[in-house]
Write a protein that holds these residues in place. Structure first.
Motif, PDB file in Angstrom:
ATOM      1  N   ARG A  30      19.354  57.949 -53.228  1.00 34.04           N
ATOM      2  CA  ARG A  30      19.424  57.395 -54.592  1.00 34.04           C
ATOM      3  C   ARG A  30      18.446  56.244 -54.720  1.00 34.04           C
ATOM      4  N   ILE A  31      17.843  56.157 -55.876  1.00 37.32           N
ATOM      5  CA  ILE A  31      16.985  55.002 -56.163  1.00 37.32           C
ATOM      6  C   ILE A  31      17.867  53.792 -56.445  1.00 37.32           C
ATOM      7  N   ALA A  33      17.659  50.328 -58.292  1.00 39.95           N
ATOM      8  CA  ALA A  33      16.902  49.420 -59.163  1.00 39.95           C
ATOM      9  C   ALA A  33      17.648  48.089 -59.169  1.00 39.95           C
ATOM     10  N   GLY A  34      18.229  47.683 -60.307  1.00 38.35           N
ATOM     11  CA  GLY A  34      18.972  46.418 -60.331  1.00 38.35           C
ATOM     12  C   GLY A  34      20.266  46.469 -59.537  1.00 38.35           C
ATOM     13  N   GLY A  35      20.807  47.663 -59.366  1.00 32.90           N
ATOM     14  CA  GLY A  35      22.048  47.831 -58.599  1.00 32.90           C
ATOM     15  C   GLY A  35      23.316  47.455 -59.350  1.00 32.90           C
ATOM     16  N   HIS A  36      23.203  47.049 -60.596  1.00 34.01           N
ATOM     17  CA  HIS A  36      24.385  46.594 -61.339  1.00 34.01           C
ATOM     18  C   HIS A  36      25.378  47.716 -61.607  1.00 34.01           C
ATOM     19  N   SER A  37      24.899  48.938 -61.663  1.00 37.99           N
ATOM     20  CA  SER A  37      25.806  50.075 -61.844  1.00 37.99           C
ATOM     21  C   SER A  37      26.040  50.787 -60.518  1.00 37.99           C
ATOM     22  N   LEU A  38      24.954  50.972 -59.762  1.00 33.36           N
ATOM     23  CA  LEU A  38      25.049  51.771 -58.534  1.00 33.36           C
ATOM     24  C   LEU A  38      25.933  51.095 -57.476  1.00 33.36           C
ATOM     25  N   HIS A  79      16.113  43.822 -68.304  1.00 28.94           N
ATOM     26  CA  HIS A  79      16.611  43.598 -69.676  1.00 28.94           C
ATOM     27  C   HIS A  79      16.076  42.274 -70.222  1.00 28.94           C
ATOM     28  N   THR A 112      17.790  46.853 -65.021  1.00 27.77           N
ATOM     29  CA  THR A 112      16.512  47.388 -65.510  1.00 27.77           C
ATOM     30  C   THR A 112      16.713  48.399 -66.643  1.00 27.77           C
ATOM     31  N   SER A 116      19.414  51.554 -66.553  1.00 29.91           N
ATOM     32  CA  SER A 116      20.395  51.761 -67.628  1.00 29.91           C
ATOM     33  C   SER A 116      20.333  53.184 -68.141  1.00 29.91           C
ATOM     34  N   ASP A 125      23.952  50.931 -74.355  1.00 31.71           N
ATOM     35  CA  ASP A 125      23.357  50.516 -75.628  1.00 31.71           C
ATOM     36  C   ASP A 125      21.946  51.059 -75.846  1.00 31.71           C
ATOM     37  N   LEU A 168      12.262  58.207 -63.076  1.00 26.91           N
ATOM     38  CA  LEU A 168      11.798  57.768 -64.392  1.00 26.91           C
ATOM     39  C   LEU A 168      10.806  56.628 -64.171  1.00 26.91           C
TER      40      LEU A 168
HETATM   41  C1  LIG Z   1      29.329  43.293 -66.031  1.00 25.85           C
HETATM   42  C2  LIG Z   1      28.418  44.322 -66.655  1.00 25.85           C
HETATM   43  C3  LIG Z   1      28.365  44.432 -68.036  1.00 25.85           C
HETATM   44  C4  LIG Z   1      27.535  45.383 -68.630  1.00 25.85           C
HETATM   45  N1  LIG Z   1      27.501  45.456 -69.996  1.00 25.85           N
HETATM   46  C5  LIG Z   1      26.688  46.349 -70.576  1.00 25.85           C
HETATM   47  C6  LIG Z   1      26.603  46.459 -71.977  1.00 25.85           C
HETATM   48  O1  LIG Z   1      27.227  45.706 -72.729  1.00 25.85           O
HETATM   49  N2  LIG Z   1      25.799  47.396 -72.504  1.00 25.85           N
HETATM   50  C7  LIG Z   1      25.051  48.233 -71.726  1.00 25.85           C
HETATM   51  O2  LIG Z   1      24.351  49.067 -72.264  1.00 25.85           O
HETATM   52  N3  LIG Z   1      25.080  48.138 -70.385  1.00 25.85           N
HETATM   53  C8  LIG Z   1      25.875  47.222 -69.789  1.00 25.85           C
HETATM   54  N4  LIG Z   1      25.919  47.123 -68.448  1.00 25.85           N
HETATM   55  C9  LIG Z   1      25.105  48.042 -67.678  1.00 25.85           C
HETATM   56  C10 LIG Z   1      23.838  47.443 -67.230  1.00 25.85           C
HETATM   57  O3  LIG Z   1      22.951  47.234 -68.277  1.00 25.85           O
HETATM   58  C11 LIG Z   1      23.332  48.486 -66.280  1.00 25.85           C
HETATM   59  O4  LIG Z   1      24.327  48.656 -65.309  1.00 25.85           O
HETATM   60  C12 LIG Z   1      22.240  48.127 -65.496  1.00 25.85           C
HETATM   61  O5  LIG Z   1      21.205  47.536 -66.233  1.00 25.85           O
HETATM   62  C13 LIG Z   1      21.733  49.396 -64.809  1.00 25.85           C
HETATM   63  O6  LIG Z   1      20.491  49.163 -64.421  1.00 25.85           O
HETATM   64  P1  LIG Z   1      20.214  48.831 -62.897  1.00 25.85           P
HETATM   65  O7  LIG Z   1      18.760  48.505 -62.855  1.00 25.85           O
HETATM   66  O8  LIG Z   1      21.162  47.844 -62.384  1.00 25.85           O
HETATM   67  O9  LIG Z   1      20.463  50.280 -62.280  1.00 25.85           O
HETATM   68  P2  LIG Z   1      21.058  50.696 -60.858  1.00 25.85           P
HETATM   69  O10 LIG Z   1      22.481  50.296 -60.775  1.00 25.85           O
HETATM   70  O11 LIG Z   1      20.162  50.254 -59.752  1.00 25.85           O
HETATM   71  O12 LIG Z   1      20.927  52.286 -60.984  1.00 25.85           O
HETATM   72  C14 LIG Z   1      21.727  53.017 -61.858  1.00 25.85           C
HETATM   73  C15 LIG Z   1      21.458  54.506 -61.635  1.00 25.85           C
HETATM   74  O13 LIG Z   1      20.155  54.840 -62.081  1.00 25.85           O
HETATM   75  C16 LIG Z   1      19.367  55.374 -61.005  1.00 25.85           C
HETATM   76  N5  LIG Z   1      18.013  54.857 -61.215  1.00 25.85           N
HETATM   77  C17 LIG Z   1      17.661  53.562 -61.413  1.00 25.85           C
HETATM   78  N6  LIG Z   1      16.352  53.474 -61.696  1.00 25.85           N
HETATM   79  C18 LIG Z   1      15.869  54.737 -61.687  1.00 25.85           C
HETATM   80  C19 LIG Z   1      14.570  55.300 -61.918  1.00 25.85           C
HETATM   81  N7  LIG Z   1      13.520  54.536 -62.255  1.00 25.85           N
HETATM   82  N8  LIG Z   1      14.428  56.649 -61.844  1.00 25.85           N
HETATM   83  C20 LIG Z   1      15.486  57.432 -61.550  1.00 25.85           C
HETATM   84  N9  LIG Z   1      16.730  56.963 -61.297  1.00 25.85           N
HETATM   85  C21 LIG Z   1      16.911  55.625 -61.374  1.00 25.85           C
HETATM   86  C22 LIG Z   1      20.035  54.893 -59.754  1.00 25.85           C
HETATM   87  O14 LIG Z   1      19.772  55.756 -58.650  1.00 25.85           O
HETATM   88  C23 LIG Z   1      21.500  54.929 -60.167  1.00 25.85           C
HETATM   89  O15 LIG Z   1      21.994  56.246 -60.094  1.00 25.85           O
HETATM   90  C24 LIG Z   1      26.737  46.218 -67.823  1.00 25.85           C
HETATM   91  C25 LIG Z   1      26.793  46.105 -66.428  1.00 25.85           C
HETATM   92  C26 LIG Z   1      27.612  45.174 -65.836  1.00 25.85           C
HETATM   93  C27 LIG Z   1      27.638  45.058 -64.345  1.00 25.85           C
END
Ligand SMILES: Cc1cc2nc3c(=O)[nH]c(=O)nc-3n(C[C@H](O)[C@H](O)[C@H](O)COP(=O)(O)OP(=O)(O)OC[C@H]3O[C@@H](n4cnc5c(N)ncnc54)[C@H](O)[C@@H]3O)c2cc1C
Length: 307
Positions: A30-31, A33-38, A79, A112, A116, A125, A168
């Motif tokens: 898995r990639i 990125a920010g890790g906030h969801s993963l 973001h 990121t 998202s 969103d 992506l």
């Molecule tokens: C407390 C909290 C509140 C939040 N509130 C909101 C909100 O109000 N509205 C909203 O829309 N979001 C919200 N989020 C979500 C947040 O915006 C996303 O979780 C976060 O930005 C995901 O991006 P990331 O870079 O952390 O992704 P990651 O957690 O690193 O990755 C998420 C998924 O995407 C995959 N991935 C990442 N980058 C790529 C790439 N370039 N190509 C292919 N696959 C990829 C990863 O493998 C994983 O499966 C919230 C999150 C938290 C923790």
């Protein structure tokens, strides 16, 4: 204490290297990125990747610029960077509207745009936002690049068209004159996911022209084209296609906005959950569509820099 399962870690040094790592470690990689969801999903053992491929060092994926008549956003753009970007806000004010209400500064500083969208949460969103803007997603894989319309990017909750071995890399939006755009969201509290949200982008005929009289005014400003997005209410492709169809050529005024809201609400499919009952979400889909359209039209009719 929530602890993720054992996982291998690789740090990519370029997009080519990330793709090579994806090919080497296969579909269980898995990639990161920010890790906030993963990372939370790994802690809960909802996903158990064998290898994380960290792309955080890839500055080549972190940019916001205008080129070839398009606004281009690199997938690793945070973001907070999109929220701070003057060029993005000036062209598409909706991007700042949406970013302002996503999560909190901690999440926005590291989360990121690509992460998202790839997370594909039905309440995300930016999915409705990019659907309204009719954006394109650029995906890279071993065979090169392909471009997918935002409305075909998500294939279901937590699923996208990005295949194993692909990533992506960019989101692009065509810049056309006369655009106004806006995002309206209702959440349970500040920083929370939406109960429902609506996104609108409009292009006007006759705005500011002789005798135009302003939006909905006697001069008859009309909506040449509209993009409508809906988030968290079970809209097909995060879009309100039937309402967009109704808006094409319609007068840019309150009666039109109300009817578009009604059509958008009629054609979405919200479910009752901890965020609220389905009929309340349907009401929000209508009301927020009206508000987003009203603000988007006002912005389209106002010279840039004075919005
Ligand atoms: C407390 C909290 C509140 C939040 N509130 C909101 C909100 O109000 N509205 C909203 O829309 N979001 C919200 N989020 C979500 C947040 O915006 C996303 O979780 C976060 O930005 C995901 O991006 P990331 O870079 O952390 O992704 P990651 O957690 O690193 O990755 C998420 C998924 O995407 C995959 N991935 C990442 N980058 C790529 C790439 N370039 N190509 C292919 N696959 C990829 C990863 O493998 C994983 O499966 C919230 C999150 C938290 C923790």
């Amino acid at each position: 204490m929530q602890v993720p399962a054992y996982v291998e870690y690789e740090k990519a040094t370029s997009v080519g290297h990330a793709l090579a790592l994806l090919a080497r470690f296969g579909p269980e990689a898995r990639i990161l990125a920010g890790g906030h969801s993963l990372i939370p999903m790994m802690k809960l053992r909802l996903v158990q990747p064998e290898t994380l491929i960290d792309i955080n060092g890839l500055s080549e994926l972190s940019y916001i610029d205008v080129a070839g008549g398009e606004l281009r956003i690199g997938a690793l753009t945070r973001h907070a960077e999109l929220l701070d970007s003057a060029v993005a806000g000036e062209r598409f004010a909706i991007l700042h509207d949406a970013e302002r209400v996503i999560a909190d500064p901690v999440v926005r500083n590291w989360g990121t745009i690509g992460g998202s969208l790839c997370q594909a949460d039905p309440s995300e969103d930016l999915s409705g936002t990019f659907a309204a803007l009719k954006a394109s997603m650029i995906i890279r894989g071993p065979g090169g690049s392909r471009t997918v319309p935002a409305r075909e990017f998500h294939t279901g909750p937590y699923e996208t068209v990005v295949a194993p071995g692909e990533m992506l890399t960019e989101i692009s939006i065509v810049i056309r004159p006369g655009c106004g755009s806006a995002y309206e969201k209702v959440g349970r509290r500040v920083g929370d996911w939406p109960i429902a949200a609506a996104a609108a982008a409009v292009w006007l005929n006759g705005a500011g022209g002789p005798g135009a009289g302003g939006p909905g005014g006697p001069g008859g400003v009309r909506i040449a084209e509209a993009g409508l997005g809906l988030t968290a209410v079970g809209a097909r492709n995060f879009a309100a296609a039937e309402a967009e169809e109704f808006l094409r050529g319609a007068p840019a005024g309150e009666e039109t906005f109300a009817e578009a809201g009604r059509i958008a609400a009629e054609n979405c499919n919200p479910v009752s959950d901890q965020r609220g009952p389905a009929d309340y979400k349907r009401h929000l889909a209508s009301e927020l569509t009206v508000r987003a359209l009203r603000r988007a039209v006002r912005r389209a009719a106002t010279p840039r820099g004075t919005r």
